[in-house]
Design a protein around this motif. Structure first.
Motif, PDB file in Angstrom:
ATOM      1  N   PHE A  59       7.228  -8.836  -6.584  1.00  0.00           N
ATOM      2  CA  PHE A  59       5.773  -8.928  -6.532  1.00  0.00           C
ATOM      3  C   PHE A  59       5.254 -10.305  -6.960  1.00  0.00           C
ATOM      4  N   ASN A  60       6.164 -11.193  -7.380  1.00  0.00           N
ATOM      5  CA  ASN A  60       5.799 -12.574  -7.677  1.00  0.00           C
ATOM      6  C   ASN A  60       5.806 -13.441  -6.419  1.00  0.00           C
ATOM      7  N   SER A  61       6.424 -12.948  -5.354  1.00  0.00           N
ATOM      8  CA  SER A  61       6.666 -13.754  -4.161  1.00  0.00           C
ATOM      9  C   SER A  61       5.668 -13.432  -3.053  1.00  0.00           C
ATOM     10  N   SER A  62       4.869 -14.420  -2.669  1.00  0.00           N
ATOM     11  CA  SER A  62       3.924 -14.233  -1.559  1.00  0.00           C
ATOM     12  C   SER A  62       4.651 -14.137  -0.221  1.00  0.00           C
ATOM     13  N   ALA A  63       5.917 -14.572  -0.185  1.00  0.00           N
ATOM     14  CA  ALA A  63       6.695 -14.475   1.045  1.00  0.00           C
ATOM     15  C   ALA A  63       6.951 -13.014   1.415  1.00  0.00           C
ATOM     16  N   GLN A  64       6.839 -12.108   0.446  1.00  0.00           N
ATOM     17  CA  GLN A  64       7.029 -10.690   0.725  1.00  0.00           C
ATOM     18  C   GLN A  64       5.704  -9.939   0.829  1.00  0.00           C
ATOM     19  N   GLY A  65       4.611 -10.684   0.912  1.00  0.00           N
ATOM     20  CA  GLY A  65       3.316 -10.036   1.097  1.00  0.00           C
ATOM     21  C   GLY A  65       2.399 -10.212  -0.098  1.00  0.00           C
ATOM     22  N   ALA A  66       1.448  -9.305  -0.227  1.00  0.00           N
ATOM     23  CA  ALA A  66       0.460  -9.385  -1.303  1.00  0.00           C
ATOM     24  C   ALA A  66       1.161  -9.434  -2.655  1.00  0.00           C
ATOM     25  N   VAL A  67       0.800 -10.407  -3.487  1.00  0.00           N
ATOM     26  CA  VAL A  67       1.420 -10.528  -4.804  1.00  0.00           C
ATOM     27  C   VAL A  67       0.802  -9.520  -5.761  1.00  0.00           C
ATOM     28  N   GLY A  68       1.563  -9.145  -6.778  1.00  0.00           N
ATOM     29  CA  GLY A  68       1.096  -8.163  -7.733  1.00  0.00           C
ATOM     30  C   GLY A  68       0.390  -8.799  -8.914  1.00  0.00           C
ATOM     31  N   VAL A  69      -0.265  -7.962  -9.683  1.00  0.00           N
ATOM     32  CA  VAL A  69      -0.878  -8.358 -10.942  1.00  0.00           C
ATOM     33  C   VAL A  69      -0.318  -7.492 -12.059  1.00  0.00           C
ATOM     34  N   ASP A  70      -0.306  -6.178 -11.821  1.00  0.00           N
ATOM     35  CA  ASP A  70       0.127  -5.223 -12.839  1.00  0.00           C
ATOM     36  C   ASP A  70       0.641  -3.952 -12.151  1.00  0.00           C
ATOM     37  N   PRO A  71       1.697  -4.050 -11.310  1.00  0.00           N
ATOM     38  CA  PRO A  71       2.206  -2.862 -10.619  1.00  0.00           C
ATOM     39  C   PRO A  71       2.772  -1.865 -11.624  1.00  0.00           C
ATOM     40  N   ASN A  72       2.268  -0.620 -11.588  1.00  0.00           N
ATOM     41  CA  ASN A  72       2.556   0.275 -12.708  1.00  0.00           C
ATOM     42  C   ASN A  72       3.107   1.645 -12.345  1.00  0.00           C
ATOM     43  N   ALA A  73       3.035   2.059 -11.076  1.00  0.00           N
ATOM     44  CA  ALA A  73       3.549   3.374 -10.703  1.00  0.00           C
ATOM     45  C   ALA A  73       3.929   3.359  -9.235  1.00  0.00           C
ATOM     46  N   LEU A  74       4.760   4.318  -8.822  1.00  0.00           N
ATOM     47  CA  LEU A  74       5.259   4.311  -7.454  1.00  0.00           C
ATOM     48  C   LEU A  74       5.555   5.725  -6.983  1.00  0.00           C
ATOM     49  N   ALA A  75       5.645   5.867  -5.669  1.00  0.00           N
ATOM     50  CA  ALA A  75       5.989   7.138  -5.047  1.00  0.00           C
ATOM     51  C   ALA A  75       6.595   6.865  -3.681  1.00  0.00           C
ATOM     52  N   TRP A  76       7.454   7.770  -3.239  1.00  0.00           N
ATOM     53  CA  TRP A  76       8.022   7.666  -1.898  1.00  0.00           C
ATOM     54  C   TRP A  76       7.131   8.418  -0.929  1.00  0.00           C
ATOM     55  N   MET A  77       6.802   7.778   0.204  1.00  0.00           N
ATOM     56  CA  MET A  77       6.006   8.407   1.235  1.00  0.00           C
ATOM     57  C   MET A  77       6.854   8.577   2.489  1.00  0.00           C
ATOM     58  N   ALA A  78       6.973   9.816   2.933  1.00  0.00           N
ATOM     59  CA  ALA A  78       7.776  10.133   4.113  1.00  0.00           C
ATOM     60  C   ALA A  78       7.160   9.520   5.362  1.00  0.00           C
ATOM     61  N   PRO A  79       7.951   9.289   6.422  1.00  0.00           N
ATOM     62  CA  PRO A  79       7.456   8.625   7.632  1.00  0.00           C
ATOM     63  C   PRO A  79       6.275   9.316   8.293  1.00  0.00           C
ATOM     64  N   GLN A  80       6.196  10.655   8.245  1.00  0.00           N
ATOM     65  CA  GLN A  80       5.141  11.348   8.971  1.00  0.00           C
ATOM     66  C   GLN A  80       3.779  11.222   8.317  1.00  0.00           C
ATOM     67  N   LEU A  81       3.712  10.751   7.094  1.00  0.00           N
ATOM     68  CA  LEU A  81       2.431  10.619   6.409  1.00  0.00           C
ATOM     69  C   LEU A  81       1.733   9.322   6.791  1.00  0.00           C
ATOM     70  N   LEU A  82       0.469   9.401   7.106  1.00  0.00           N
ATOM     71  CA  LEU A  82      -0.392   8.273   7.446  1.00  0.00           C
ATOM     72  C   LEU A  82       0.075   7.501   8.670  1.00  0.00           C
ATOM     73  N   GLY A  83       1.113   7.962   9.329  1.00  0.00           N
ATOM     74  CA  GLY A  83       1.609   7.286  10.515  1.00  0.00           C
ATOM     75  C   GLY A  83       2.312   5.982  10.211  1.00  0.00           C
ATOM     76  N   LEU A  84       2.720   5.779   8.943  1.00  0.00           N
ATOM     77  CA  LEU A  84       3.423   4.548   8.589  1.00  0.00           C
ATOM     78  C   LEU A  84       4.918   4.765   8.798  1.00  0.00           C
ATOM     79  N   ILE A  85       5.449   4.158   9.840  1.00  0.00           N
ATOM     80  CA  ILE A  85       6.853   4.322  10.209  1.00  0.00           C
ATOM     81  C   ILE A  85       7.603   3.061   9.788  1.00  0.00           C
ATOM     82  N   PRO A  86       8.762   3.146   9.134  1.00  0.00           N
ATOM     83  CA  PRO A  86       9.527   4.359   8.821  1.00  0.00           C
ATOM     84  C   PRO A  86       9.287   4.832   7.384  1.00  0.00           C
ATOM     85  N   GLY A  87       8.097   5.207   7.054  1.00  0.00           N
ATOM     86  CA  GLY A  87       7.771   5.595   5.693  1.00  0.00           C
ATOM     87  C   GLY A  87       7.445   4.365   4.863  1.00  0.00           C
ATOM     88  N   ALA A  88       7.271   4.564   3.573  1.00  0.00           N
ATOM     89  CA  ALA A  88       6.935   3.443   2.696  1.00  0.00           C
ATOM     90  C   ALA A  88       7.115   3.842   1.247  1.00  0.00           C
TER      91      ALA A  88
END
Length: 368
Positions: A59-88
């Protein structure tokens, strides 16, 4: 408010271990709030056989997208949710977004690339947040609600917390306002887990609140996201429902559910050194039973400041993250046996021999 302030630990950058390849089912992930050269956090994979760590998204690297400030929690999202393939991998950032009111990122499981899914400081996307710190992806089930939920302990009426639903375009709606009078009021809702019903029927969302209930010992809510209702399963200050910690500062900070629908709550700031407990909660009666005293050396490796809990199918047990345990206080992940309360140290985030080092692991999830 019974909420331990996060300490900003110095970090010279990642050492030991390359970036991880694409994620496979059953991968254990840990989010670290202040890892990396600029202390903007990192998403790690943790090998469940040997505790070896690799950085999947820096999350320090802008080369991987939006940089973080205080990333604090996470969850796995299956591919069929929100139409984001192949999940996220979904990651909340308590201080990201416009005006540092929070953000929700989607991390590509093939590349580690990040995109901003919802900016909690952008009023055009819905009700504003203040410090989102829990996320849950509810997969489709028979005749039941599915989608993405984000919990913010400071949002809602009188800052008593809110539960948001987030759509694919980042738009937010309020599912539960813990400060309104439609149900038992919350004070600091801070973590979530999915409670499954038979064949997906009767599913609900469990939310732990660190400061509600009798003597502000906390409660465990059951949320119906369809009816938008909340009820209290267990009041952690009510001795008629079993174990109560005498320390008034004790606070539930995490909840996990086993495949057999056993419910476990991680309670912080309890015990002789505030190391925490793992408690089992009967989902029908709310009765609480102590499973593991994280400060008891007779049960194995001791914790210092537990931060998150998840179910680990590979172990048939619980994974607990700790932001201050391990070498140099750089954090650790423990495995807890739910039958005996015995603990083992899986990954020491200060030990470079186990891969890239961290500084403040704050949450865990497992890909499906």
């Amino acid at each position: 408010m019974k909420h331990r302030l996060l300490t900003c630990l110095l970090c010279a950058g990642f050492t030991g271990g390359a970036f991880a390849a694409s994620l496979s089912p059953g991968t254990l992930l840990a989010i670290d709030q202040t890892a990396g050269a600029q202390q903007r956090g990192a998403l790690f994979t943790v090998n469940q056989s040997n505790g070896q760590r690799t950085v999947f998204s820096d999350f320090n690297s802008s080369a991987q997208g939006a940089v973080g400030v205080d990333p604090n929690a996470l969850a796995w999202m299956a591919p069929q949710l929100l139409g984001l393939i192949p999940g996220a991998v979904l990651v909340t950032d308590g201080s990201g977004g416009t005006g540092q009111r929070g953000a929700l990122y989607a991390v590509n499981p093939s590349s580690g690339q990040r995109t901003l899914l919802s900016d909690f400081g952008d009023a055009t996307q819905g009700p504003l947040g203040l410090y989102p710190q829990a996320v849950l992806a509810v997969p489709p089930g028979l005749l039941s609600w599915s989608g993405v939920l984000v919990c913010d302990p400071y949002a809602g009426t009188n800052g008593q917390g809110a539960l948001f639903s987030v759509e694919a375009n980042g738009h937010r709606t309020t599912i539960i306002d813990f400060g309104d009078t439609s149900g038992y009021q919350g004070t600091y809702p801070d973590s979530m887990a999915l409670y499954g019903g038979l064949l997906g029927l009767g599913r609900s969302v469990l939310v732990a609140d660190g400061s509600a209930g009798t003597s502000q010992h906390g409660v465990l809510f059951r949320i119906d996201p369809v009816a938008k209702t909340r009820t209290v399963i267990s009041d952690f200050g009510d001795s008629s429902q079993g174990w109560v910690d005498p320390n008034p500062a004790s606070t539930p900070i995490g909840v996990a559910v086993s495949p057999g629908n056993q419910v476990y709550v991680l309670v912080a700031e309890v015990g002789a050194h505030d190391a925490g407990y793992v408690v089992r909660v009967d989902p029908s009666s709310g009765y609480r039973t102590l499973v593991s005293n994280l400060d008891d050396t007779s049960q194995g490796a001791v914790a210092v400041n537990p931060t998150g809990v998840t179910w680990l199918p590979q172990f048939g047990g619980l994974g607990v993250s700790d932001s201050l345990a391990g070498t140099n206080g750089n954090g650790a992940v423990f495995v807890v046996n739910p039958a005996t309360g015995a603990r083992t140290l899986l990954s020491d985030f200060g030990n470079a021999g186990q891969g890239a080092t961290g500084t403040e692991p704050s949450g865990l999830t497992v890909t499906q």
